[in-house]
Design a protein around this motif. Structure first.
Motif, short mmCIF file in Angstrom:
data_model
loop_
_atom_site.label_atom_id
_atom_site.label_comp_id
_atom_site.label_asym_id
_atom_site.label_seq_id
_atom_site.Cartn_x
_atom_site.Cartn_y
_atom_site.Cartn_z
N ALA A 17 0.74 -1.36 0.04
CA ALA A 17 -0.04 -0.05 0.03
C ALA A 17 0.75 1.35 -0.21
O ALA A 17 0.65 2.18 -0.71
CB ALA A 17 -0.89 0.03 1.22
N ALA A 18 2.02 1.11 0.75
CA ALA A 18 2.91 2.41 0.77
C ALA A 18 3.65 2.65 -0.64
O ALA A 18 3.72 3.58 -1.11
CB ALA A 18 3.99 2.28 2.06
N ALA A 51 10.10 -2.78 -1.80
CA ALA A 51 9.05 -2.60 -0.78
C ALA A 51 8.71 -3.64 0.12
O ALA A 51 8.79 -3.58 1.33
CB ALA A 51 7.72 -2.03 -1.50
N LEU A 52 8.70 -5.01 -0.36
CA LEU A 52 8.47 -6.18 0.35
C LEU A 52 9.62 -6.36 1.35
O LEU A 52 9.57 -6.91 2.51
CB LEU A 52 8.22 -7.41 -0.54
CG LEU A 52 6.73 -7.29 -1.09
CD1 LEU A 52 6.66 -8.36 -2.37
CD2 LEU A 52 5.63 -7.42 -0.19
N LEU A 53 10.67 -5.78 1.14
CA LEU A 53 12.08 -6.12 1.75
C LEU A 53 12.34 -5.12 2.81
O LEU A 53 13.13 -4.91 3.48
CB LEU A 53 13.19 -6.34 1.08
CG LEU A 53 13.47 -7.69 0.07
CD1 LEU A 53 14.66 -7.50 -0.56
CD2 LEU A 53 13.67 -8.73 1.21
N GLY A 54 11.46 -4.00 2.59
CA GLY A 54 11.70 -2.52 3.37
C GLY A 54 12.89 -2.16 3.18
O GLY A 54 13.39 -1.34 3.77
N ARG A 55 13.43 -2.22 1.85
CA ARG A 55 14.31 -1.30 1.37
C ARG A 55 14.15 -0.30 0.41
O ARG A 55 13.02 -0.33 -0.33
CB ARG A 55 15.45 -2.40 0.24
CG ARG A 55 15.95 -3.55 1.10
CD ARG A 55 16.39 -4.47 0.01
NE ARG A 55 17.67 -4.00 -0.63
CZ ARG A 55 18.34 -3.65 -1.65
NH1 ARG A 55 17.30 -3.96 -2.55
NH2 ARG A 55 19.28 -3.13 -1.92
N PRO A 56 14.75 0.86 0.49
CA PRO A 56 14.31 2.14 -0.30
C PRO A 56 14.59 1.61 -1.81
O PRO A 56 15.44 1.02 -2.29
CB PRO A 56 15.30 3.20 0.15
CG PRO A 56 16.38 2.45 0.37
CD PRO A 56 15.85 1.15 1.19
N SER A 57 13.65 2.41 -2.48
CA SER A 57 13.82 2.22 -3.99
C SER A 57 13.56 3.35 -4.58
O SER A 57 12.20 4.04 -4.16
CB SER A 57 12.61 0.96 -4.86
OG SER A 57 12.86 1.10 -6.09
N HIS A 58 14.21 4.06 -5.85
CA HIS A 58 13.68 5.30 -6.41
C HIS A 58 13.48 4.99 -7.85
O HIS A 58 13.04 5.98 -8.61
CB HIS A 58 15.17 6.04 -6.49
CG HIS A 58 15.74 6.37 -5.10
ND1 HIS A 58 15.21 6.99 -4.01
CD2 HIS A 58 16.87 5.89 -4.30
CE1 HIS A 58 15.84 7.07 -2.82
NE2 HIS A 58 17.01 6.25 -3.11
N ASP A 59 13.10 3.67 -8.13
CA ASP A 59 12.89 3.46 -9.49
C ASP A 59 11.08 3.22 -9.52
O ASP A 59 10.49 2.82 -8.47
CB ASP A 59 13.23 2.29 -9.91
CG ASP A 59 14.99 2.30 -10.27
OD1 ASP A 59 15.30 3.57 -10.48
OD2 ASP A 59 15.53 1.27 -9.82
N ILE A 60 10.47 3.50 -10.79
CA ILE A 60 8.99 3.10 -10.87
C ILE A 60 9.04 2.59 -12.13
O ILE A 60 9.32 3.09 -13.33
CB ILE A 60 8.22 4.53 -10.88
CG1 ILE A 60 8.38 5.08 -9.37
CG2 ILE A 60 6.85 4.15 -11.35
CD1 ILE A 60 7.58 6.36 -9.44
N ASP A 61 9.14 1.18 -11.95
CA ASP A 61 8.93 0.29 -13.41
C ASP A 61 7.50 0.03 -13.52
O ASP A 61 7.03 -0.41 -12.61
CB ASP A 61 9.80 -0.72 -13.26
CG ASP A 61 11.48 -0.07 -13.30
OD1 ASP A 61 11.80 0.84 -13.83
OD2 ASP A 61 12.36 -1.12 -12.53
N LEU A 62 7.08 0.28 -14.52
CA LEU A 62 5.47 -0.10 -14.97
C LEU A 62 5.55 -1.09 -16.16
O LEU A 62 6.38 -1.17 -17.13
CB LEU A 62 4.75 1.00 -15.35
CG LEU A 62 4.79 2.17 -14.03
CD1 LEU A 62 4.33 3.54 -14.75
CD2 LEU A 62 3.67 1.69 -13.09
N THR A 63 4.53 -1.96 -16.46
CA THR A 63 4.35 -2.94 -17.34
C THR A 63 2.83 -2.73 -17.76
O THR A 63 2.08 -2.57 -16.90
CB THR A 63 4.74 -4.37 -16.88
OG1 THR A 63 4.73 -5.27 -18.15
CG2 THR A 63 3.83 -5.06 -16.01
N THR A 64 2.63 -3.00 -19.13
CA THR A 64 1.26 -2.83 -19.75
C THR A 64 1.02 -3.65 -20.94
O THR A 64 2.01 -4.24 -21.49
CB THR A 64 1.11 -1.41 -20.21
OG1 THR A 64 0.02 -1.19 -20.69
CG2 THR A 64 2.07 -0.90 -21.11
N ASP A 65 -0.14 -3.85 -21.20
CA ASP A 65 -0.72 -4.83 -22.20
C ASP A 65 -0.76 -3.81 -23.45
O ASP A 65 -0.64 -4.19 -24.89
CB ASP A 65 -1.86 -5.51 -22.16
CG ASP A 65 -2.98 -4.44 -22.06
OD1 ASP A 65 -2.72 -3.52 -21.50
OD2 ASP A 65 -4.11 -5.09 -21.91
N ALA A 66 -0.57 -2.51 -23.16
CA ALA A 66 -0.38 -1.46 -24.46
C ALA A 66 0.81 -1.43 -25.22
O ALA A 66 1.77 -1.44 -24.52
CB ALA A 66 -0.77 -0.38 -24.06
#
Length: 482
Positions: A17-18, A51-66
């Motif tokens: 959620a975070a 996020a599940l490991l509680g580690r910081p992440s600065h990336d936003i990777d997205l996937t799509t069917d488009a």
């Protein structure tokens, strides 16, 4: 949906959620935009794992069917800027306010036996996209805007177990992209995970496939490994699984054969220990992870196998191994396409790493200390750390004596630097003054005179201009007389 064994805990659900919250306005605005047009969008890979490991992440990777062209249409009017450098591989880059993200179409990619570039085919569902990912811990996603967790291959269970496993057969995964062999050992070092037995076996059997991957891609994985919290773990796997001969062939060659008559320190284990100790000192001195320092620590003795000689009474020598090692370091790092400044700095540190051992108990004159600092130049702090880390003796008395000696040389360098700004040592007369005093035009003689005055400065410290002028004229009368 995840299996029961991989169901998120309440804390992990909060982390998901975070993650969605941190990705706003992507999660709401862009996710809603795609949904309104009948397209899927999901956060995927590293950001979900971290996020599940509680580690910081600065990336936003997205996937799509488009497909990419449709992605461009959907972000038009929403994104602040768009770039298409990776569009041939299905990726569109987008910036929105302070967020930078990559949107990649569901895809599968594979290498033909001799190709250095993958062939890309677009997919139609998220499970097929996740199946082609490198490891199960990177094959988890969060659908937007709903925030639904997607884990069809048990990545969460592997995350909890600290195991790297592939979504499908590892042989298929490594055949699709052989660089994943390097990614496996890199993630082991970065996350502290173990390789599943079948992954380790496939990496060992298919290591030669790394030869079709570009040097730049291999370099990038090696860099991430070296900057990880535990590079020794990844490097050890590279050697044990037979990966190193295709990346750093000099590393396994440090495992020199030792017999009962000719004993010497295990150079391979010594090098890894020096790397560990350099990292400890790096932290202790408040430095960020330093690629140049870590590469120099790993490679400082790679000249030993070529210079090993057996002498009387079971004595083994490695004369000039620092010179040979500097040349070997330069050659290997250049082949891996490291930047020129990294290549130069690492090879310089390798060449300098033995210099301190002539210091003894402080017998060096001030001029010798000045030369030591001058030759190191901007690499001096790294040389301090490397030289200290290079002490791996188990003899506590000897180790303590070496530490005291190096404390002394650092103290003397600091004192001299404070007195005369050691890092900016120049002759007491500049080139124009030399020309004027000697009545010469620019040429080789001016260079010789400049070097003479620099040596004089290193030997005696700062001189008054009159004294330097007198010394220059005396030198010129002897060395430049027609």
């Amino acid at each position: 949906m995840p299996t029961a064994a991989g169901a998120p805990t309440p804390a992990q659900l909060s982390a998901i959620a975070a993650l969605v919250e941190s990705a706003r306005p992507v999660s709401d605005e862009l996710g809603g935009r795609f949904a309104e047009h009948g397209r899927e969008l999901a956060l995927v890979g590293g950001p979900v794992r971290d996020a599940l490991l509680g580690r910081p992440s600065h990336d936003i990777d997205l996937t799509t069917d488009a497909v990419p062209q449709r992605v461009l249409e959907l972000v038009d009017g929403w994104a602040d800027s768009v770039w298409t450098v990776g569009i041939d591989f299905g990726t569109v880059g987008v910036r929105k306010k302070n967020l930078q993200l990559e949107i990649t179409t569901y895809r599968s990619e594979s290498y033909s036996p001799k190709s250095r570039k993958p062939d890309v085919a677009y997919g139609t569902d998220i499970e097929g996209d996740l199946l082609r990912r490198d490891f199960t811990v990177n094959a988890m996603a969060v659908r937007l805007p709903a925030g639904e967790f997607v884990d069809p291959f048990g990545g969460l269970a592997d995350l909890r177990a600290g195991v790297l496993r592939t979504p499908g057969k590892p042989e298929d995964s490594f055949s699709d992209d052989p660089l994943r062999i390097m990614r496996a050992v890199r993630f082991a070092a970065q996350l502290g995970f173990d390789l599943a037995p079948e992954v380790a076996d496939a990496a060992r059997d298919m290591a030669e496939r790394l030869t079709i991957v570009s040097a730049e891609r291999v370099r990038d994985e090696l860099t991430k490994l070296m900057l990880s919290p535990d590079p020794r773990r990844g490097l050890g796997l590279m050697v044990d699984l037979g990966i190193a001969p295709y990346v750093l062939p000099e590393l396994p060659k440090l495992r020199l054969e030792i017999d009962e008559h000719h004993r010497h320190k295990d150079v391979y284990e010594h090098s890894l220990t020096v790397l560990d100790q350099a990292i400890e000192l790096e932290h202790a001195r408040g430095h960020e992870p330093d690629l140049v320092l870590r590469l120099a620590a790993l490679l400082h003795d790679i000249g030993k196998p070529k210079t090993r000689a057996f002498e009387g009474a079971g004595r083994v020598t490695f004369h000039h191994h620092e010179v040979v090692g500097a040349s070997m370091s330069r050659k290997r790092l250049t082949a891996l396409r490291f930047p020129k400044d990294v290549v130069s700095d690492v090879s310089s540190l390798v060449a300098l790493h033995l210099r301190f051992h002539g210091y003894g108990k402080g017998e060096w004159t001030d001029s010798a200390v000045r030369r030591y600092a001058r030759d190191a130049g901007p690499l001096l702090e790294r040389l301090h750390i490397l030289t200290r880390a290079d002490c791996t003796t188990r003899n506590r008395r000897k180790a303590a004596a070496l530490a005291r000696s190096y404390d002394d040389i650092e103290r003397r360098i600091a004192a001299l630097a404070e007195q005369e700004e050691l890092d900016r040592i120049r002759p007491d007369l500049d080139g124009n003054e030399i020309q004027e005093i000697l009545g010469l035009k620019p040429g080789p003689e001016i260079g010789k005179a400049y070097r003479y005055l620099l040596e004089l400065r290193l030997e005696n410290g700062p001189m008054e201009k009159e004294a330097a002028t007198e010394a220059l004229r005396a030198w010129a009368a002897e060395h430049l007389s027609s």
